[in-house]
Design a protein around this motif. Structure first.
Motif, short mmCIF file in Angstrom:
data_model
loop_
_atom_site.label_atom_id
_atom_site.label_comp_id
_atom_site.label_asym_id
_atom_site.label_seq_id
_atom_site.Cartn_x
_atom_site.Cartn_y
_atom_site.Cartn_z
N SER A 134 0.81 -1.29 0.04
CA SER A 134 -0.12 0.17 0.06
C SER A 134 0.83 1.13 0.11
CB SER A 134 -0.84 0.24 1.16
OG SER A 134 -1.84 1.12 1.37
N LEU A 135 0.66 2.33 -0.83
CA LEU A 135 1.36 3.31 -0.90
C LEU A 135 0.07 4.48 -0.88
CD1 LEU A 135 3.59 2.33 -3.92
CD2 LEU A 135 4.21 2.51 -1.52
N SER A 136 0.75 5.44 -0.37
CA SER A 136 -0.03 6.95 -0.11
C SER A 136 0.54 8.27 -0.05
CB SER A 136 -1.17 6.74 1.18
OG SER A 136 -0.18 6.72 2.36
N ALA A 137 -0.09 9.28 -0.38
CA ALA A 137 0.37 10.53 -0.20
C ALA A 137 -0.53 11.43 0.01
CB ALA A 137 1.07 10.94 -1.63
N THR A 191 -7.66 4.89 -3.99
CA THR A 191 -8.62 5.67 -3.24
C THR A 191 -8.34 7.13 -3.27
OG1 THR A 191 -7.35 5.19 -0.97
CG2 THR A 191 -9.00 3.56 -1.69
N LEU A 192 -9.39 7.99 -3.04
CA LEU A 192 -9.10 9.33 -2.76
C LEU A 192 -9.88 9.87 -1.70
CD1 LEU A 192 -9.57 10.48 -6.69
CD2 LEU A 192 -7.42 10.24 -5.27
N GLU A 203 -15.66 20.27 10.50
CA GLU A 203 -14.84 19.47 9.31
C GLU A 203 -15.86 18.67 8.50
OE1 GLU A 203 -11.42 15.97 9.21
OE2 GLU A 203 -11.30 17.74 10.68
N LEU A 204 -15.56 18.84 7.04
CA LEU A 204 -16.23 17.99 6.09
C LEU A 204 -15.31 17.21 5.58
CD1 LEU A 204 -18.45 20.63 4.47
CD2 LEU A 204 -19.05 19.46 6.33
N GLY A 205 -15.84 15.95 5.37
CA GLY A 205 -14.97 14.73 4.78
C GLY A 205 -15.69 14.07 3.82
N LEU A 206 -14.79 13.59 2.53
CA LEU A 206 -15.35 12.85 1.76
C LEU A 206 -14.42 11.78 1.28
CD1 LEU A 206 -17.64 11.80 -0.49
CD2 LEU A 206 -16.53 13.51 -2.05
N ARG A 207 -14.57 10.26 1.00
CA ARG A 207 -13.70 9.45 0.58
C ARG A 207 -14.39 8.26 -0.20
NH1 ARG A 207 -8.59 8.25 2.14
NH2 ARG A 207 -8.84 9.80 3.48
N GLY A 208 -13.56 7.83 -1.24
CA GLY A 208 -14.09 6.85 -2.16
C GLY A 208 -13.01 5.99 -2.54
#
Length: 359
Positions: A134-137, A191-192, A203-208
């Motif tokens: 798994s890689l993320s930035a 994923t974003l 705070e508003l959040g969105l993930r997909g």
């Protein structure tokens, strides 16, 4: 500032249980340990996480363990991982993790023995393990204005050897392998995520996320048509036996949904407990900070399963309490609704309790 960025965008990643025990006892410039327990009527999940500072407010070693038992009579899944978080600047963070799913094997009855017909009992043995990367930035605006934001992206790649075998047994004799089949399934998961901070309270959040499979996850590792035909010719199938086989498939799909879809490390009220392999999911959330010690979150999750398996909804709330500087506690509850294409909705209640201690 970098410490705040790291905790703001790094998703919970599972790491090694042994390292958690060993490294947690070692002195370090900065370290944290997290434990989270989630449960529904039938399932139980445990996540243990930790990190140790390698370079002051810049590089951290992450480690932990995740375990899940999706059904009461199903073997538990166990996952270990080890990773590194590195702050490139006050705004940018990169992360990488290696994940290993320990071998798991479950034996499920398919047909009872029929001595008068000379037919032995049938059982299915399912087994798999996994190896993943798994890689993320992430980017955090990190300012002091009334409107701040954060963005992150990740990519996970996991390989699953899937093994299925049919065992026959007659009387007290040892089981005999009638058929066995092995395939390898690959899962690519991009994923974003985005966060928008409005003032000091909202705070508003969105993930997909999208799930791309190298093969149909509902058929990978299954028995071939020739093997199924041979079974149909050798064994009579009555109502009780068909019910056993339906229960086996339902259990298998739920197992695939939480493990093969890469959700083992995220079983909580926000992500829910998938009942089948996932095609994509979307999770908006809104958080309100009552003070520096108390905040509440309301979240919704929509999950589209692979074709033929329907979709699901999760509505949950999470409350977090900070008891002094080192200790943070949270509790969450949710209701999940799975809507199969050809059946009535199934409702499930979920509960999560967690704690984090920072040294």
């Amino acid at each position: 500032m970098r410490q705040g960025i790291r905790r703001g965008v790094r998703p919970l990643s599972p790491c090694a249980l042994g390292l958690l025990c060993v490294l947690g006892a070692l002195p370090a410039p900065a370290a944290s340990l997290t434990a989270e327990l989630s449960a529904s009527q039938d399932s139980r999940a445990l996540t243990l996480l930790g990190d140790v500072e390698l370079r002051e407010e810049e590089t951290f070693l992450t480690f932990g363990y995740s375990g899940l038992r999706p059904e009461p009579d199903t073997a538990a899944s166990h996952q270990l991982s080890l990773g590194v978080d590195h702050a490139l600047s006050e705004h940018w963070l990169i992360s990488g993790s290696l994940l290993v799913g320990l071998p798991k094997s479950t034996l499920t009855p398919l047909a009872i023995e029929r001595p008068r017909l000379g037919l032995p009992s049938l059982a299915a043995r399912t087994a798999y393990s996994s190896q993943g990367l798994s890689l993320s930035a992430g980017y955090d605006s990190g300012g002091l204005s009334d409107v701040e934001y954060g963005l992150d992206a990740s990519l996970g790649l996991t390989r699953y050897p899937l093994r299925r075998s049919i065992l026959t047994r007659q009387g007290t004799n040892a089981p005999t392998v009638a058929f066995q089949h092995t395939e390898r399934l690959g899962v690519l998961r991009p994923t974003l995520g985005a966060r928008l901070m409005l003032g000091t309270h909202w705070e508003l959040g969105l993930r997909g996320g999208l799930y791309l499979y190298s093969d149909d996850p509902l058929s990978a590792g299954q028995f071939t048509e020739q093997e199924q035909q041979a079974l149909a010719e050798r064994y009579t199938q009555e109502g009780e036996d068909r019910a056993l086989q339906r229960a086996f498939l339902e259990r298998l799909y739920r197992d695939l949904g939480t493990s093969v879809a890469g959700r083992l490390a995220e079983v909580n009220v926000v992500a829910g407990l998938p009942s089948a392999p996932v095609r994509f999911d979307v999770r908006p959330a809104v958080t309100y900070r009552f003070s520096s010690k108390v905040r509440a979150q309301l979240s919704y999750g929509f999950t589209q399963y692979v074709p033929g398996q329907g979709h699901g909804h999760v509505l949950g709330t999470r409350w977090t309490f900070r008891l002094g500087e080192p200790l943070r506690l949270w509790a969450a509850a949710a209701v999940q609704s799975d809507v199969p294409e050809a059946a009535d909705p199934v409702y499930t209640g979920l509960l999560t309790l967690g704690a984090e201690y920072t040294f």
